[in-house]
Design an enzyme around this catalytic site. Structure first.
Site, short mmCIF file in Angstrom:
data_model
loop_
_atom_site.label_atom_id
_atom_site.label_comp_id
_atom_site.label_asym_id
_atom_site.label_seq_id
_atom_site.Cartn_x
_atom_site.Cartn_y
_atom_site.Cartn_z
CG ASN A 170 37.38 -3.50 22.05
OD1 ASN A 170 37.38 -3.25 20.86
ND2 ASN A 170 36.26 -3.56 22.78
CE1 TYR A 174 30.75 -3.89 22.78
CE2 TYR A 174 32.23 -3.12 24.48
CZ TYR A 174 32.03 -3.74 23.28
OH TYR A 174 33.10 -4.22 22.57
NE ARG A 175 21.04 -3.50 26.46
CZ ARG A 175 20.30 -4.27 25.69
NH1 ARG A 175 20.07 -3.93 24.43
NH2 ARG A 175 19.76 -5.38 26.16
CD1 TRP A 188 30.96 -5.92 26.37
CD2 TRP A 188 31.71 -7.34 27.93
NE1 TRP A 188 31.92 -5.25 27.10
CE2 TRP A 188 32.40 -6.11 28.06
CE3 TRP A 188 32.01 -8.39 28.79
CZ2 TRP A 188 33.38 -5.91 29.03
CZ3 TRP A 188 32.99 -8.18 29.76
CH2 TRP A 188 33.66 -6.96 29.88
CD GLU A 234 38.45 0.15 19.38
OE1 GLU A 234 37.83 -0.77 18.83
OE2 GLU A 234 39.39 -0.07 20.20
CG ASP A 284 19.18 -1.68 21.56
OD1 ASP A 284 19.80 -0.79 20.96
OD2 ASP A 284 19.74 -2.54 22.27
#
Length: 483
Positions: A170, A174-175, A188, A234, A284
């Protein structure tokens, strides 16, 4: 032809007038964000920004890389992004050949799929500098984006893990918060595959290896954000887009592969036996700060980079930002898959102003009473569409990308006492409006023309339209009117 690396893409967009080089010295603490935020809010998203003099660093910073429709199309190599969606559809829904002739006809498609497979190579530019001792992730100009952020954040890293049971890779966006020179916190979220891998590792009492790649072909940065099914790699998806496999290289301290032409890679692991750590606050994409919460800690075991790396970051905050155009690409690419599952769907729109998960406007070819609700229920069952908070359904002649048309049809066609349903379900964990994190209310609104079978007892009025005969007469004299 696909881009070999980030530099090749930068040369292309500079040639197209889509790159601005910033030669004033600016700080990675807040100042790069302020400049980028102003540019992102320019018409059509402004230019990509390469900050060549970053205070305290010799490494340049690239922001707003995919922050326009033009640059997204240049990065992905397609004028019509729905063409990518049909390629993905063929991967997920392959036709089963029934005869020998059918099998022969499938050979070109099989070759394309084979060409798209990632290719593991023995060496690449990412190994020009390898550091396993005296590690300090802050040798890179990692940004603090907003004044009340909990620290510096990696915001555009391809976070790579493998399912501890199946071994399927995967790659997620993600930050990542910097806790110390050798420790990071991984955001996560509960609905994401990285979190799923973490909890599997915890159940199996295994450490979970992680690699964070920054840069490379811009397609790689995009696919990390794509809401793909867990079984789709991906980097295979990137190969389908590129029509050429991504060159990967094996890790130095982790049993993972990552792009051989990346700018920077951080290797490490998460130990699920360790307690979670405080992560946040973080400004965000909702336009609000998300509060401190508990997330896994990553220990860095190695850092690799090119001799002259470029650090890539994205800024999120009050829309519009760069993610407006990344989200637009996802919306267009995944329309064919939605149409395959729901053939009555004409189009849909996830407006950036709604942070993508707050609103879904969808137009349909209505065929029977309650059809609008059927489509809404189905959309709420499709992958990350399940996090959508408001689904508004329109007739097929409404342009769901035109807020004027959307509000006109919504306002005129909806009786809230009849056409609104309130449900409960999973909600994006970044949504602060709900009483519980990740769970709350949803609203379905039927803004289609109402039928008597749906309880409408009056005569639905006709929309005002000029006759075609008059339109043609005026068309013939229009230029003479000098209007």
């Amino acid at each position: 032809m696909p881009y070999k690396d980030l530099r090749e893409f930068l040369r292309r967009i500079e040639k197209e007038g889509e790159l601005a080089r910033i030669r004033e010295e600016v700080s990675p603490i807040l100042e790069i964000t302020e400049i980028t935020d102003r540019v992102c809010k320019m018409p059509k998203g402004g230019k990509a920004l390469l900050f060549e003099r970053v205070k305290g660093y010799s490494i340049p910073v690239l922001t707003n890389m995919l922050g326009s429709e033009k640059r997204v199309k240049l990065a992905l190599g397609y004028e019509n992004l729905e063409d990518i969606g049909w390629k993905l559809y063929k991967l997920l829904r392959p036709e089963i050949p029934h005869t020998f002739l059918d099998k022969l006809k499938k050979l070109p498609e099989l070759k394309k799929l084979n060409d798209a497979l990632p290719k593991v190579v023995k060496d690449g530019p990412i190994r020009e500098v390898v550091r396993r001792e005296k590690i300090d992730v802050l040798e890179f100009p990692i940004l603090q984006c907003w004044p009340e952020d909990g620290g510096r954040y990696i915001t555009f890293g391809q976070v790579i893990t493998k399912d501890p049971e199946s071994g399927i890779r995967n790659v997620g966006l993600y930050r990542v918060q910097v806790l110390s020179p050798t420790e990071l916190a991984l955001h996560w979220q509960i609905h994401k595959d990285g979190n799923h891998h973490y909890w599997k590792a915890k159940r199996l009492k295994k450490k979970l290896e992680v690699a964070i790649a920054i840069g490379g072909d811009p397609v790689l940065s995009y696919v990390a954000s794509a809401p793909l099914p867990p079984e789709v790699d991906e980097y295979l998806f990137a190969g389908l887009i590129r029509e050429e496999g991504v060159e990967l290289i094996k890790g130095i301290t982790v049993d993972l592969e990552y792009p051989a032409h990346a700018e920077i890679v951080i290797e490490g692991y998460v130990d699920p036996e360790e307690p979670l750590v405080d992560e946040g606050p973080f400004g965000d994409h909702t336009g609000f700060y998300t509060p401190v919460d508990k997330y896994p800690k990553m220990h860095i075991t190695a850092i690799l980079h090119r001799r002259d790396p470029i650090y890539v970051a994205t800024i999120v905050g009050k829309p519009p930002q760069e993610d407006k155009y990344i989200g637009w690409a996802t919306e267009r690419i995944f329309l064919p898959l939605i149409k395959f599952n729901l053939p009555e769907v004409v189009d849909y729109h996830l407006p950036a102003e709604g942070c993508f998960h707050n609103f879904c406007f969808v137009s349909i070819k209505k065929r029977y009473p309650g059809h609008a609700f059927k489509v809404a229920y189905a959309l709420l069952g499709l992958g990350l569409m399940s996090l959508t908070k408001h689904v508004v359904v329109f007739d097929e002649d409404i342009n769901v990308h035109d807020f004027g048309e959307v509000l006109w049809a919504w306002g005129n066609n909806v009786d809230p006492s009849r056409d609104v349903q309130i449900l409960k379900g999973p909600i994006d964990v970044l949504d602060h409006s709900t009483n519980e994190v990740g769970f709350g209310g949803k609203m379905i609104i039927d803004a289609t023309t109402k039928w008597k079978e749906e309880g409408y007892t009056r005569q639905w009025p006709k929309v005002i339209e000029m006759s075609e005969e008059v339109k043609k007469r005026i068309d013939a004299i229009w230029d003479k009117l000098n209007l």
